[in-house]
Enzyme design. Structure first.
Site, PDB file in Angstrom:
ATOM      1  N   ASP A   8      -6.876  11.128  -4.114  1.00 21.03           N
ATOM      2  CA  ASP A   8      -6.957  10.115  -3.050  1.00 21.03           C
ATOM      3  C   ASP A   8      -7.300  10.817  -1.738  1.00 21.03           C
ATOM      4  OD1 ASP A   8      -6.706   7.539  -1.785  1.00 21.03           O
ATOM      5  OD2 ASP A   8      -4.778   8.190  -0.993  1.00 21.03           O
ATOM      6  N   GLU A 165      -0.827   7.232   7.126  1.00 24.51           N
ATOM      7  CA  GLU A 165      -1.045   8.682   7.159  1.00 24.51           C
ATOM      8  C   GLU A 165      -0.239   9.332   8.291  1.00 24.51           C
ATOM      9  OE1 GLU A 165      -3.014  10.997   5.217  1.00 24.51           O
ATOM     10  OE2 GLU A 165      -2.849   9.342   3.789  1.00 24.51           O
ATOM     11  N   CYS A 199      -6.262  -1.269  -1.566  1.00 24.06           N
ATOM     12  CA  CYS A 199      -6.240   0.104  -1.047  1.00 24.06           C
ATOM     13  C   CYS A 199      -4.926   0.685  -1.526  1.00 24.06           C
ATOM     14  CB  CYS A 199      -6.306   0.118   0.477  1.00 24.06           C
ATOM     15  SG  CYS A 199      -5.970   1.753   1.183  1.00 24.06           S
TER      16      CYS A 199
HETATM   17  N1  DGL Z   1      -6.144   4.945  -0.506  1.00 20.86           N
HETATM   18  C1  DGL Z   1      -7.516   4.749  -0.076  1.00 20.86           C
HETATM   19  C2  DGL Z   1      -8.059   3.477  -0.730  1.00 20.86           C
HETATM   20  O1  DGL Z   1      -7.518   3.046  -1.737  1.00 20.86           O
HETATM   21  C3  DGL Z   1      -7.577   4.817   1.417  1.00 20.86           C
HETATM   22  C4  DGL Z   1      -8.917   5.152   1.932  1.00 20.86           C
HETATM   23  C5  DGL Z   1      -8.920   5.732   3.304  1.00 20.86           C
HETATM   24  O2  DGL Z   1      -8.637   6.920   3.443  1.00 20.86           O
HETATM   25  O3  DGL Z   1      -9.295   5.003   4.238  1.00 20.86           O
HETATM   26  O4  DGL Z   1      -9.033   2.907  -0.288  1.00 20.86           O
END
Ligand code: DGL
Length: 290
Positions: A8, A165, A199
């Site tokens: 990820d 984050e 997400c």
């Molecule tokens: N966890 C990512 C997703 O499922 C996040 C993407 C990002 O870093 O914006 O889209």
């Protein structure tokens, strides 16, 4: 023997890893979070593809036979090109060099899409995602193929990944952006009864999202809206995939371990990941690309 790689842009894939390890505890896992370059969701196609390919190549070099892009943004923007172009070259080279076994990369959008038609009763569905996932239209296109009777609305939520984050997602400030994006999607279609958290970071905000739906009935139906997180859907789909693909299953080690890698500071990642997972982990820091 090989591991399952879980990738990820940052912490979000931990929500997928956690569900996969509950469903398939026996395998060995390698988690990679590109926290130094997150969020991906506001980048262009070229950048998301390049970053994702670097991560995939890194995990293959670390002996992962199967890699899950536990990121909707990477799944929407990079998966198809990696599967149709890069993996063909990588697997041809592996076979030519007698390194033998094939590797594969899977995403998180397809398993989610397959579950949605059976969940919605009103047939009105909302997709919450990063700007890149929403602009790719991946959910809309995939859902239209298997359930053309659905009415689908989308909402980009560009502030949610940065809040997670940065560790600010439990604070009161996050409520403002939960309110903003939920209000926006429900004003597009008040008949929505199913909201897909498209997400893998968003389950970390699910308590706030569900509380908003319970306590802010801007339309009468709001408390009955279901939010769909992807972890269990992806875990079930992986289990099914492994049962149908002995060429990958038979390569995998069954030691039950998990190693955590991040492109950010290892201690910072370890502390946040331990909080999210509810048990202590120790990560290592690595570098991707130049
Ligand atoms: N966890 C990512 C997703 O499922 C996040 C993407 C990002 O870093 O914006 O889209």
């Amino acid at each position: 023997m090989a591991k399952i790689g879980i990738f990820d842009s940052g912490y979000g894939g931990l929500t997928i890893l956690d569900a996969i390890r509950r469903e398939l505890p026996g395998y060995d896992y390698l988690y990679l979070g590109d926290n130094a370059r997150a969020p991906y969701g506001t980048h262009s196609f070229d950048v998301i593809y390049r970053y994702t390919l670097q991560a995939v190549q890194y995990l293959i070099n670390k002996n992962c036979a199967l890699i899950i892009l536990a990121c909707n943004t990477a799944s929407a923007k990079a998966l198809r090109t990696i599967q149709q172009k890069d993996l063909v070259t990588i697997n041809d080279e592996r076979l030519a060099m007698s390194r033998g076994k094939p590797v594969n990369v899977l995403g998180v959008i397809r398993p989610t899409v397959e579950a949605v038609p059976a969940i919605t009763k009103s047939k009105h569905v909302g997709i919450l995602g990063t700007p890149a996932t929403v602009s790719s239209e991946s959910y809309v296109l995939e859902l239209e193929k298997i359930a053309p009777n659905l009415t689908i609305s989308q909402q980009a939520c560009p502030m949610w990944v940065p809040l997670i984050e940065s560790g600010e997602f439990t604070n009161e400030g996050a409520d403002f952006f939960v309110d903003e994006y939920l209000r926006a999607i429900l004003s597009k279609d008040p008949q929505i009864d199913t909201l897909v958290l498209g997400c893998t970071h968003y389950p970390l905000l699910q308590a706030k999202i569900d509380a908003w739906l319970q306590n802010n009935p801007i339309i009468p139906n709001t408390p009955n809206i279901q939010t769909i997180a992807q972890g269990d859907l992806v875990a079930h789909s992986l289990k099914d995939y492994l049962s149908r693909h002995p060429e990958y299953r038979e390569q995998l080690i069954t030691g039950g371990s998990c190693t955590y890698l991040t492109t950010e500071n290892a201690d910072r990642f370890s502390q946040s990941a331990s909080n999210f997972l509810g048990s202590p982990i120790q990560a290592e820091s690595i570098q991707l690309g130049n």
